[in-house]
Design a protein around this motif. Sequence first.
Motif, PDB file in Angstrom:
ATOM      1  N   ASN A  27       0.895  -1.150  -0.011  1.00  0.00           N
ATOM      2  CA  ASN A  27      -0.033   0.031   0.085  1.00  0.00           C
ATOM      3  C   ASN A  27       0.849   1.300  -0.097  1.00  0.00           C
ATOM      4  N   HIS A  28       0.546   2.332  -0.610  1.00  0.00           N
ATOM      5  CA  HIS A  28       1.393   3.456  -0.735  1.00  0.00           C
ATOM      6  C   HIS A  28       0.587   4.815  -0.613  1.00  0.00           C
ATOM      7  N   SER A  29       1.302   5.683  -0.397  1.00  0.00           N
ATOM      8  CA  SER A  29       0.847   7.178  -0.143  1.00  0.00           C
ATOM      9  C   SER A  29       0.850   8.107  -1.614  1.00  0.00           C
ATOM     10  N   ASP A  30       1.848   7.650  -2.533  1.00  0.00           N
ATOM     11  CA  ASP A  30       2.086   8.327  -3.799  1.00  0.00           C
ATOM     12  C   ASP A  30       2.554   9.563  -3.190  1.00  0.00           C
ATOM     13  N   PHE A  31       3.165   9.927  -2.069  1.00  0.00           N
ATOM     14  CA  PHE A  31       3.611  11.352  -1.626  1.00  0.00           C
ATOM     15  C   PHE A  31       4.233  11.976  -2.847  1.00  0.00           C
ATOM     16  N   SER A  32       3.849  13.067  -2.883  1.00  0.00           N
ATOM     17  CA  SER A  32       3.274  14.020  -2.114  1.00  0.00           C
ATOM     18  C   SER A  32       1.611  14.161  -2.833  1.00  0.00           C
ATOM     19  N   VAL A  33       1.271  13.188  -3.418  1.00  0.00           N
ATOM     20  CA  VAL A  33      -0.233  13.231  -3.850  1.00  0.00           C
ATOM     21  C   VAL A  33      -1.055  13.308  -2.582  1.00  0.00           C
ATOM     22  N   THR A  34      -0.731  12.230  -1.632  1.00  0.00           N
ATOM     23  CA  THR A  34      -1.450  12.229  -0.299  1.00  0.00           C
ATOM     24  C   THR A  34      -0.361  12.362   0.667  1.00  0.00           C
ATOM     25  N   PRO A  35      -0.650  12.789   1.941  1.00  0.00           N
ATOM     26  CA  PRO A  35       0.459  12.749   3.065  1.00  0.00           C
ATOM     27  C   PRO A  35       1.187  11.422   3.281  1.00  0.00           C
ATOM     28  N   MET A  36       2.546  11.830   3.498  1.00  0.00           N
ATOM     29  CA  MET A  36       3.333  10.618   4.051  1.00  0.00           C
ATOM     30  C   MET A  36       2.831  10.271   5.668  1.00  0.00           C
ATOM     31  N   ASP A  37       1.941   9.229   5.612  1.00  0.00           N
ATOM     32  CA  ASP A  37       1.443   8.876   6.912  1.00  0.00           C
ATOM     33  C   ASP A  37       0.912   7.419   6.926  1.00  0.00           C
ATOM     34  N   PRO A  38       1.679   6.623   7.162  1.00  0.00           N
ATOM     35  CA  PRO A  38       1.455   5.088   7.319  1.00  0.00           C
ATOM     36  C   PRO A  38       0.096   4.556   8.122  1.00  0.00           C
ATOM     37  N   PHE A  39      -0.029   5.419   8.875  1.00  0.00           N
ATOM     38  CA  PHE A  39      -1.486   5.100   9.913  1.00  0.00           C
ATOM     39  C   PHE A  39      -2.657   5.422   9.047  1.00  0.00           C
ATOM     40  N   LEU A  40      -2.637   6.518   8.257  1.00  0.00           N
ATOM     41  CA  LEU A  40      -3.635   7.040   7.363  1.00  0.00           C
ATOM     42  C   LEU A  40      -3.860   5.849   6.235  1.00  0.00           C
ATOM     43  N   MET A  41      -2.721   5.411   5.746  1.00  0.00           N
ATOM     44  CA  MET A  41      -2.865   4.238   4.732  1.00  0.00           C
ATOM     45  C   MET A  41      -3.370   2.972   5.405  1.00  0.00           C
ATOM     46  N   MET A  42      -3.084   2.714   6.520  1.00  0.00           N
ATOM     47  CA  MET A  42      -3.458   1.638   7.336  1.00  0.00           C
ATOM     48  C   MET A  42      -5.158   1.784   7.594  1.00  0.00           C
ATOM     49  N   GLN A  43      -5.577   2.807   8.077  1.00  0.00           N
ATOM     50  CA  GLN A  43      -6.904   3.171   8.306  1.00  0.00           C
ATOM     51  C   GLN A  43      -7.781   3.113   7.104  1.00  0.00           C
ATOM     52  N   SER A  44      -7.261   3.564   5.871  1.00  0.00           N
ATOM     53  CA  SER A  44      -8.246   3.812   4.545  1.00  0.00           C
ATOM     54  C   SER A  44      -8.211   2.137   4.242  1.00  0.00           C
ATOM     55  N   ALA A  45      -7.181   1.195   4.301  1.00  0.00           N
ATOM     56  CA  ALA A  45      -7.324  -0.042   4.313  1.00  0.00           C
ATOM     57  C   ALA A  45      -8.379  -0.647   4.793  1.00  0.00           C
ATOM     58  N   MET A  46      -8.376  -0.348   6.033  1.00  0.00           N
ATOM     59  CA  MET A  46      -9.417  -0.936   7.106  1.00  0.00           C
ATOM     60  C   MET A  46     -11.044  -0.390   6.786  1.00  0.00           C
ATOM     61  N   LEU A  47     -10.926   0.928   6.452  1.00  0.00           N
ATOM     62  CA  LEU A  47     -12.274   1.459   6.618  1.00  0.00           C
ATOM     63  C   LEU A  47     -12.962   1.817   5.176  1.00  0.00           C
ATOM     64  N   ARG A  48     -11.989   2.007   4.215  1.00  0.00           N
ATOM     65  CA  ARG A  48     -12.587   2.264   2.831  1.00  0.00           C
ATOM     66  C   ARG A  48     -13.712   3.357   2.755  1.00  0.00           C
ATOM     67  N   ARG A  49     -13.519   4.399   3.535  1.00  0.00           N
ATOM     68  CA  ARG A  49     -14.559   5.273   3.949  1.00  0.00           C
ATOM     69  C   ARG A  49     -14.314   6.605   3.118  1.00  0.00           C
ATOM     70  N   SER A  50     -15.197   7.042   2.142  1.00  0.00           N
ATOM     71  CA  SER A  50     -14.890   8.388   1.486  1.00  0.00           C
ATOM     72  C   SER A  50     -15.167   9.418   2.453  1.00  0.00           C
ATOM     73  N   ARG A  51     -14.793  10.864   1.926  1.00  0.00           N
ATOM     74  CA  ARG A  51     -15.224  11.927   2.545  1.00  0.00           C
ATOM     75  C   ARG A  51     -16.422  12.268   3.141  1.00  0.00           C
ATOM     76  N   SER A  52     -17.454  11.583   2.275  1.00  0.00           N
ATOM     77  CA  SER A  52     -18.707  11.826   2.675  1.00  0.00           C
ATOM     78  C   SER A  52     -19.495  10.665   3.706  1.00  0.00           C
ATOM     79  N   GLY A  53     -18.615   9.820   3.816  1.00  0.00           N
ATOM     80  CA  GLY A  53     -18.828   8.829   4.841  1.00  0.00           C
ATOM     81  C   GLY A  53     -19.351   7.527   4.044  1.00  0.00           C
ATOM     82  N   VAL A  54     -19.342   7.384   2.849  1.00  0.00           N
ATOM     83  CA  VAL A  54     -19.574   6.342   1.946  1.00  0.00           C
ATOM     84  C   VAL A  54     -18.613   5.121   2.060  1.00  0.00           C
TER      85      VAL A  54
END
Length: 552
Positions: free
Chosen positions: A448-475
Amino acid sequence: MFRGGTVVTVEEGQPLAEAVAVGGGRILAVGSEAEIMALASPGTEIVELDGATVLPGFIDAHGHFMNAPQIVGWVNVSSPPVGPVTSIPEIVTTIRAFMDERRPASGEWVIGYGYDPTVLSDGRELTRDDLDPHFPDNPVMLIHVSGHGCVLNSAGFGIVGIDENTPTPEGGVILRKEGSNEPAGLVMETAFLPIFAHMPQPSQEQLLGVLGDAQEIYTSHGVTTAQEGATNKDDLEFLLRAADEGHLVIDVVSLPIVFDVPALLREYAPDFRGGPMELPDTAAQSFGRYRNRLKLAGIKLVLDGSPQGKTAFWSEPLLTGGPEGEEDYVGAPMVPPEMVTAAVAEFVDKGIQVFSHANGDAAIDMIIDALRAAGVTAADGRRDCVIHSQFVRPDQLAAYAELGMTPSFFTAHTFFWGDVHLENTGPERAAFISPMAAAYERGLRCSNHSDFSVTPMDPFLMMQSAMLRRSRSGVVLGPDQRVDALTALRSLTIDAAWQIFEDDTKGSIAPGKLADLVIVDRNPLDVDPEQLLALQVIETFKEGESVYRRPV
């Protein structure tokens, strides 16, 4: 010796431990506190964890390391949570504040990063007419959040030489003012490539001056191996100098971009024969080995654009049309399939790993077809990597397994642009974006990756997105593609190391491996996914040496 907390080893046989011993830059032993402390000598330094957790150093599976020293001098026009911008007037205000602080000379470029029209309240693209009244004396370039385009003001267009007489190249986008051929502001893909290649660059001395701060972007988040995922000739020359002069405190994995390979080979390969796809027989010797913390891992191909920018290459039309209102729009490849087939055949013949940027499923078909044509099978163990693999189909995952390919997913897209993908592709296609669960079910190993600087360099954000898969609007996009915490962590450590043939030395905490470690205040395996972004990095170690410590 580290004791008094939890050690998450990511090793299948021993995923958790109480303590770890380190010496000579490597891990000596892992086990219970009693076992490890029995190995202590009078000169042993004891690190008291006080309940904190030790993890393997994170591996940046795909990003753009050379953006880090650049953005130190650029203006952040990103939208929340990365930056302050939610409207076009706020873009202008943010640039103005930056210029008031930096005071660039008249005629000097002002460069911004993170421009994302999909979240602007204005509901439209930024144009040169929005910028010109405020910045008449400086060329302005705002790089699209995808990294595949930019918006220019009139002074910028004048310098790059694009006007109403400039044709739009195949595979490119030049938005025009309504009712005319005059460029409006946005330039993407093949139209952007010449601009990107000739962007104003700081000197090597200036880059070296900020390289420490740039690397702290990584070490402050526990990243000990970074990727420079599209390295041009000038950037490689800088990285070689930085490595040889001892400026790299973390490992940097470089992927020379295919467009620059002939120029690179002419300089670095004396027996280069000069043909368009002819590599010297010894080319593979330049890859796969570190030189003062710098390694060339393989060659980078770019097959399509960005899905949020509507410049990826799909097999089915977008529901919302193309970037210029085209109907039945499926995007376009960056290069013809036959060129990809020829290039891949050459790289396979010379034993060089292939890293392909491919977002849309039609682009993914191109690299699958090229590897098949080259006779590749899983038994070859090449681990050719498809970077992003965002709109991969189930049948293509089967092809990955057949050919020994590996995806590097970009699950943060589910948050940043999930709502955009739902609108553009519909719920069924959007639900299978970056399908990490399906990939693991197929027996694939993926990162999994961030494509920094497309999205922030934050491994925990990457972990969270893989676990939640939730959009800005909550979908939630594809709830069946959510993964558990350990799987999400593996994609940032051991499986990311495997992808670049470094799993024997990195990616887990086991005797004999490099002591690339990060101490965090809590165990991410025990934290509610909603709380992952609150985790704090306390200290980062590269080969047993502290390279970052959180200020107290």
